[in-house]
Scaffold this motif. Structure first.
Motif, PDB file in Angstrom:
ATOM      1  N   ARG A 129      85.661 -22.586  63.457  1.00 45.93           N
ATOM      2  CA  ARG A 129      86.121 -21.946  62.226  1.00 45.93           C
ATOM      3  C   ARG A 129      86.392 -23.027  61.180  1.00 45.93           C
ATOM      4  N   ILE A 130      85.792 -22.856  59.985  1.00 42.31           N
ATOM      5  CA  ILE A 130      85.816 -23.916  58.974  1.00 42.31           C
ATOM      6  C   ILE A 130      86.362 -23.400  57.645  1.00 42.31           C
ATOM      7  N   LEU A 131      87.248 -24.197  57.038  1.00 44.65           N
ATOM      8  CA  LEU A 131      87.729 -23.949  55.684  1.00 44.65           C
ATOM      9  C   LEU A 131      87.144 -25.030  54.788  1.00 44.65           C
ATOM     10  N   VAL A 132      86.446 -24.622  53.721  1.00 44.12           N
ATOM     11  CA  VAL A 132      85.807 -25.571  52.804  1.00 44.12           C
ATOM     12  C   VAL A 132      86.688 -25.735  51.570  1.00 44.12           C
ATOM     13  N   VAL A 133      87.061 -26.984  51.262  1.00 45.59           N
ATOM     14  CA  VAL A 133      87.947 -27.270  50.128  1.00 45.59           C
ATOM     15  C   VAL A 133      87.230 -28.203  49.158  1.00 45.59           C
ATOM     16  N   ASP A 134      86.900 -27.683  47.975  1.00 41.70           N
ATOM     17  CA  ASP A 134      86.215 -28.468  46.943  1.00 41.70           C
ATOM     18  C   ASP A 134      86.438 -27.771  45.611  1.00 41.70           C
ATOM     19  N   ASP A 135      86.714 -28.529  44.556  1.00 46.10           N
ATOM     20  CA  ASP A 135      87.046 -27.903  43.275  1.00 46.10           C
ATOM     21  C   ASP A 135      85.828 -27.461  42.466  1.00 46.10           C
ATOM     22  N   HIS A 136      84.635 -27.878  42.861  1.00 46.29           N
ATOM     23  CA  HIS A 136      83.427 -27.484  42.126  1.00 46.29           C
ATOM     24  C   HIS A 136      82.829 -26.230  42.771  1.00 46.29           C
ATOM     25  N   PRO A 137      82.832 -25.095  42.069  1.00 46.21           N
ATOM     26  CA  PRO A 137      82.391 -23.825  42.681  1.00 46.21           C
ATOM     27  C   PRO A 137      80.982 -23.864  43.249  1.00 46.21           C
ATOM     28  N   ILE A 138      80.042 -24.474  42.520  1.00 46.75           N
ATOM     29  CA  ILE A 138      78.655 -24.492  42.986  1.00 46.75           C
ATOM     30  C   ILE A 138      78.529 -25.376  44.229  1.00 46.75           C
ATOM     31  N   VAL A 139      79.196 -26.526  44.211  1.00 41.69           N
ATOM     32  CA  VAL A 139      79.165 -27.424  45.364  1.00 41.69           C
ATOM     33  C   VAL A 139      79.807 -26.747  46.566  1.00 41.69           C
ATOM     34  N   PHE A 157      79.003 -21.959  63.774  1.00 36.86           N
ATOM     35  CA  PHE A 157      79.982 -22.148  62.716  1.00 36.86           C
ATOM     36  C   PHE A 157      80.348 -20.823  62.079  1.00 36.86           C
ATOM     37  N   GLU A 158      81.600 -20.691  61.682  1.00 38.75           N
ATOM     38  CA  GLU A 158      82.047 -19.552  60.889  1.00 38.75           C
ATOM     39  C   GLU A 158      82.903 -20.083  59.744  1.00 38.75           C
ATOM     40  N   VAL A 159      82.446 -19.893  58.506  1.00 34.01           N
ATOM     41  CA  VAL A 159      83.233 -20.302  57.337  1.00 34.01           C
ATOM     42  C   VAL A 159      84.271 -19.214  57.076  1.00 34.01           C
ATOM     43  N   VAL A 160      85.534 -19.539  57.316  1.00 32.67           N
ATOM     44  CA  VAL A 160      86.595 -18.530  57.249  1.00 32.67           C
ATOM     45  C   VAL A 160      87.334 -18.545  55.921  1.00 32.67           C
ATOM     46  N   GLY A 161      86.983 -19.470  55.031  1.00 28.73           N
ATOM     47  CA  GLY A 161      87.634 -19.487  53.722  1.00 28.73           C
ATOM     48  C   GLY A 161      87.144 -20.620  52.854  1.00 28.73           C
ATOM     49  N   ARG A 168      93.235 -19.592  59.752  1.00 31.73           N
ATOM     50  CA  ARG A 168      93.280 -20.266  61.046  1.00 31.73           C
ATOM     51  C   ARG A 168      92.012 -21.083  61.340  1.00 31.73           C
ATOM     52  N   PRO A 169      91.671 -22.012  60.450  1.00 30.18           N
ATOM     53  CA  PRO A 169      90.473 -22.825  60.693  1.00 30.18           C
ATOM     54  C   PRO A 169      90.694 -23.860  61.795  1.00 30.18           C
ATOM     55  N   ASP A 170      89.603 -24.208  62.468  1.00 33.11           N
ATOM     56  CA  ASP A 170      89.631 -25.323  63.409  1.00 33.11           C
ATOM     57  C   ASP A 170      89.443 -26.646  62.677  1.00 33.11           C
ATOM     58  N   VAL A 171      88.614 -26.587  61.629  1.00 36.20           N
ATOM     59  CA  VAL A 171      88.299 -27.780  60.842  1.00 36.20           C
ATOM     60  C   VAL A 171      88.431 -27.454  59.359  1.00 36.20           C
ATOM     61  N   VAL A 172      89.092 -28.336  58.617  1.00 37.17           N
ATOM     62  CA  VAL A 172      89.140 -28.238  57.158  1.00 37.17           C
ATOM     63  C   VAL A 172      88.230 -29.321  56.603  1.00 37.17           C
ATOM     64  N   LEU A 173      87.205 -28.905  55.862  1.00 35.36           N
ATOM     65  CA  LEU A 173      86.287 -29.846  55.212  1.00 35.36           C
ATOM     66  C   LEU A 173      86.875 -30.141  53.837  1.00 35.36           C
ATOM     67  N   MET A 174      87.380 -31.336  53.630  1.00 40.66           N
ATOM     68  CA  MET A 174      88.250 -31.641  52.502  1.00 40.66           C
ATOM     69  C   MET A 174      87.637 -32.618  51.502  1.00 40.66           C
ATOM     70  N   ASP A 175      87.545 -32.187  50.241  1.00 37.09           N
ATOM     71  CA  ASP A 175      87.211 -33.120  49.163  1.00 37.09           C
ATOM     72  C   ASP A 175      88.474 -33.916  48.841  1.00 37.09           C
ATOM     73  N   LEU A 176      88.339 -35.025  48.115  1.00 33.14           N
ATOM     74  CA  LEU A 176      89.506 -35.850  47.837  1.00 33.14           C
ATOM     75  C   LEU A 176      90.088 -35.624  46.453  1.00 33.14           C
ATOM     76  N   ARG A 177      89.271 -35.751  45.419  1.00 38.08           N
ATOM     77  CA  ARG A 177      89.794 -35.667  44.049  1.00 38.08           C
ATOM     78  C   ARG A 177      89.616 -34.257  43.505  1.00 38.08           C
ATOM     79  N   MET A 178      90.746 -33.590  43.327  1.00 36.17           N
ATOM     80  CA  MET A 178      90.756 -32.211  42.816  1.00 36.17           C
ATOM     81  C   MET A 178      91.931 -32.059  41.865  1.00 36.17           C
TER      82      MET A 178
END
Length: 212
Positions: free
Chosen positions: A3-13, A27-31, A47-57
């Motif tokens: 379960r993956i949460l994607v964190v990035d401030d650019h909507p298209i990216v 994989f399941e993108v949960v948010g 409840r993600p297993d992994v958070v894919l995190m951008d740095l500068r937001m």
């Protein structure tokens, strides 16, 4: 399923990353979140297993969000930094905050997928360019830097090197023909000597000290 949460401030990216990950059968993108604050708000429900995190937001950046995620629950999600930034201070700040891996957005899709799986499995993931920078940083200091650093046994160094290669404790035990409990004992001793509390920081600290 991971379960993956994607964190990035650019909507298209962000949408592109989520779409790419969604093509993987395990994989399941949960948010999705556009800021550190939004990621913290979503974690409890998603409840993600992994958070894919951008740095500068805008607002709370990825480093602070990673630090807070590590304190959020008894079993926080694993954090894989996925960003365009390769500066030494950003890398070290993210890892010291508790990130379990660091990949750059120039990475091919299969490397990203493999990185997510490895981090979800409890392994440490560093892009080759990031590992190279940490090694260069370690060798850029005074000539006696390694002598002033912690003194690890040859076995502890060997195990940390295998951790840096992305191997799990069972894999290391099999490679070295020792018990998994023995691997854990060596790692715990290395953690204590290095002044760290997890595998990722142990590897990066050993690189900084010139041990690896």
């Amino acid at each position: 399923m991971v379960r993956i949460l994607v964190v990035d401030d650019h909507p298209i990216v962000r949408a592109g990353i989520a779409g790419l990950l969604a093509t993987e059968p395990d994989f399941e993108v949960v948010g999705e979140a556009a800021s550190g604050e939004a990621a913290l708000d979503l974690v409890s429900a998603a409840r993600p297993d992994v958070v894919l995190m951008d740095l500068r937001m805008p607002g709370m950046g990825g480093v602070e969000a990673t630090r807070r995620l590590a304190r959020l629950t008894a079993s926080p999600p694993r954090v894989l930094v996925f960003t365009t930034y390769e500066e030494d201070d950003q890398i070290l700040a993210a890892i010291e905050a508790g990130a379990n891996g660091y990949l750059v957005k120039a990475a091919p899709a299969d490397e990203l997928a493999a990185g997510v799986r490895a981090v979800a499995a409890g392994q440490t993931v560093l892009a080759p360019s990031i590992a190279a920078q940490l090694v260069a940083r370690a060798h850029a200091g005074p000539e006696d830097r390694a002598e002033r650093g912690p003194r690890l046994t040859p076995r502890e160094v060997e195990i940390l090197r295998l951790v840096g290669d992305g191997m799990s404790n069972p894999e290391i035990a099999g490679r070295l023909f020792i018990g998994e409990s023995t691997v854990k004992t060596h790692l715990l001793r290395a953690f204590e000597k290095l002044g760290v509390s997890d595998r990722t920081r142990a590897v990066t600290r050993a690189m900084e000290c010139g041990i690896l």
